[in-house]
Design an enzyme around this catalytic site. Structure first.
Site, PDB file in Angstrom:
ATOM      1  N   SER A 182       0.824  -1.209   0.000  1.00 19.87           N
ATOM      2  CA  SER A 182       0.000   0.000   0.000  1.00 19.87           C
ATOM      3  C   SER A 182       0.856   1.255   0.000  1.00 19.87           C
ATOM      4  O   SER A 182       0.660   2.167  -0.808  1.00 19.87           O
ATOM      5  CB  SER A 182      -0.922  -0.008   1.222  1.00 19.87           C
ATOM      6  N   LYS A 186       1.846   3.651  -3.959  1.00 18.54           N
ATOM      7  CA  LYS A 186       1.568   5.079  -4.144  1.00 18.54           C
ATOM      8  C   LYS A 186       2.856   5.885  -4.263  1.00 18.54           C
ATOM      9  O   LYS A 186       2.954   6.796  -5.079  1.00 18.54           O
ATOM     10  CB  LYS A 186       0.731   5.621  -2.976  1.00 18.54           C
TER      11      LYS A 186
END
Length: 434
Positions: A182, A186
């Site tokens: 996660s 990004k």
């Protein structure tokens, strides 16, 4: 491929290849994988793990589920990420401070997970400000302010955006593999030249032990470096809230105290530690000491506050925010002191319990669809080691209703332990992993 087969293999502890993980990430992004399947996938990974190769494969798959940004700027593109803590608003101080040092900081952040606060929720407590921007707006904000703290738009790691929200409501936040994928999906999609990670350990962190934090920090650093982004991790203490306030608007108010040079506590010190490591490893300064001195200077001089103000305006916030933040931050209708029922030194603080108390007040989410009340939370939380007399305040609760304030007061008294002797001095940074 079939989502059910992938989930079943993960549940049995079998190795799932990169092709299968890429297919699943694509399904998360285009909605061909259902919410139920996404939740089952997250739980299977949480229980069985993916291993180093699977973790790296999921990270890349989630990054490649969208587009990767590129930057035409005259300085290094740097960023920081925290694994989540209580009263942790470092990003709001560090991003403008780095920008004032000549770096560019395209910070793609998240919302609150579990008992921890979310950087986007804090930013959106400022009147008029929006963290939802498209790529053109994102680059415009970076050009104007040197930093931007925004949500991932539909084109940036869309697989993570979907899975991130599901993890929060399915008790799968703590998975080392899912946290790694996660965070880095990004960050790698943001086109960075350097990254520093703040891996929290302690009662207010997801990782309660130093061994757990070290394992996560190592996984993050190895995965990011192998993907070509120079990365360092600091393992930092979260046995007590980093700031003395917990809750979105309350933490923004504390950030402004630091940016105005009025506060030199743990929030300020950790900002310098993380920023100095990042500026040094990114080649901006020849030593950590020089980088630390420059960071301190841009905060004390007001240069960082000026950058923060430019960012706020560029994101739709008020022009006068930096000079008068209280005017543009919401205030809870019920404000009450929580007093100690006995005397003693603050010997321990259950940070997770305090974070959950803020969630119960409405400052976080219990289910994905919950709206966050930006005004509620706790302020003036007693510091670890402080000597408290009977009847003196342990904290101040900010609530929407009297009943919520009563529950928060009870939670704080249970979370803050008092004893006859002071605790050992807190160590802010335990280890550096590079």
């Amino acid at each position: 491929m079939d989502a059910r087969a992938i989930i079943a293999a993960l549940r049995r502890g079998e190795t799932v290849g990169a092709d299968a993980l890429t297919w699943f990430a694509k399904g998360l992004a285009d909605q061909s994988v259902s919410d139920a399947q996404a939740g089952a996938f997250a739980m299977a990974v949480c229980l069985q793990g993916l291993g180093h190769e699977g973790r790296a494969a999921l990270t890349v798959a989630m990054q490649e589920s969208g587009r990767t940004l590129s930057w035409d700027v005259d300085g290094p593109v740097l960023d920081k990420h925290s694994t989540g803590g209580v009263g942790d608003c470092v990003s709001l101080v560090l991003a403008p401070a780095l920008a004032a040092c000549g770096a560019y900081v395209p910070m793609i952040s998240g919302r609150g997970l579990g008992h921890t606060g979310g950087t986007l929720d804090k930013m959106e407590s400022i009147s008029g400000l929006s963290t939802s921007v498209d790529e053109t707006q994102f680059k415009r904000i970076i050009d104007q302010a040197g930093c931007a703290i925004v949500s991932a738009n539909a084109d940036i790691a869309p697989a993570d955006k979907r899975l991130y929200a599901i993890r929060d409501v399915t008790a799968t936040v703590e998975s080392l593999d899912l946290i790694t994928a996660s965070i880095l999906s990004k960050k790698l999609a943001a086109g960075l030249n350097g990254l520093v990670l703040d891996v929290k350990v302690g009662s207010g962190a997801f990782m309660k032990s130093l061994d757990e934090a070290r394992a996560l920090a190592t996984a993050l650093v190895e995965t990011s470096n192998s993907a070509g982004c120079p990365t360092t991790a600091l393992i930092t203490d979260m046995n007590t809230p980093l700031a003395t306030s917990l809750g979105n608007a309350l933490e923004v108010a504390e950030v402004m105290k630091v940016l105005h040079g009025k506060e030199r506590g743990a929030l300020y010190e950790l900002t310098l530690a993380l920023g100095a490591q990042l500026l040094f490893s990114g080649g901006v300064f020849d030593s950590e000491d020089a980088a630390r001195e420059k960071l301190s200077n841009v905060i004390v001089s007001g240069a960082a506050a000026e950058r923060f103000g430019k960012m706020i305006v560029a994101m739709g916030g008020p022009l006068g925010f930096v000079d008068n933040p209280e005017r543009y931050l919401p205030e809870a209708p019920v404000i009450r002191e929580i007093t100690a029922t006995q005397a003693g030194y603050v010997s321990a603080i259950n940070g997770e319990a305090l974070g959950l108390a803020v969630v119960d007040l409405g400052g976080g989410r219990q289910v994905e669809s919950d709206l966050v009340d930006p005004a509620v939370g706790l302020s003036d939380v007693a510091a670890l080691g402080a000597k408290i007399e009977k009847g003196q305040p342990l904290a101040r609760v900010h609530a929407a209703r009297e009943g919520q304030a009563d529950r928060a007061a009870s939670a704080v008294r249970q979370a803050v332990a008092l004893s006859d002797t002071p605790p050992a001095k807190q160590i802010l940074v335990h280890e550096v992993i590079s």
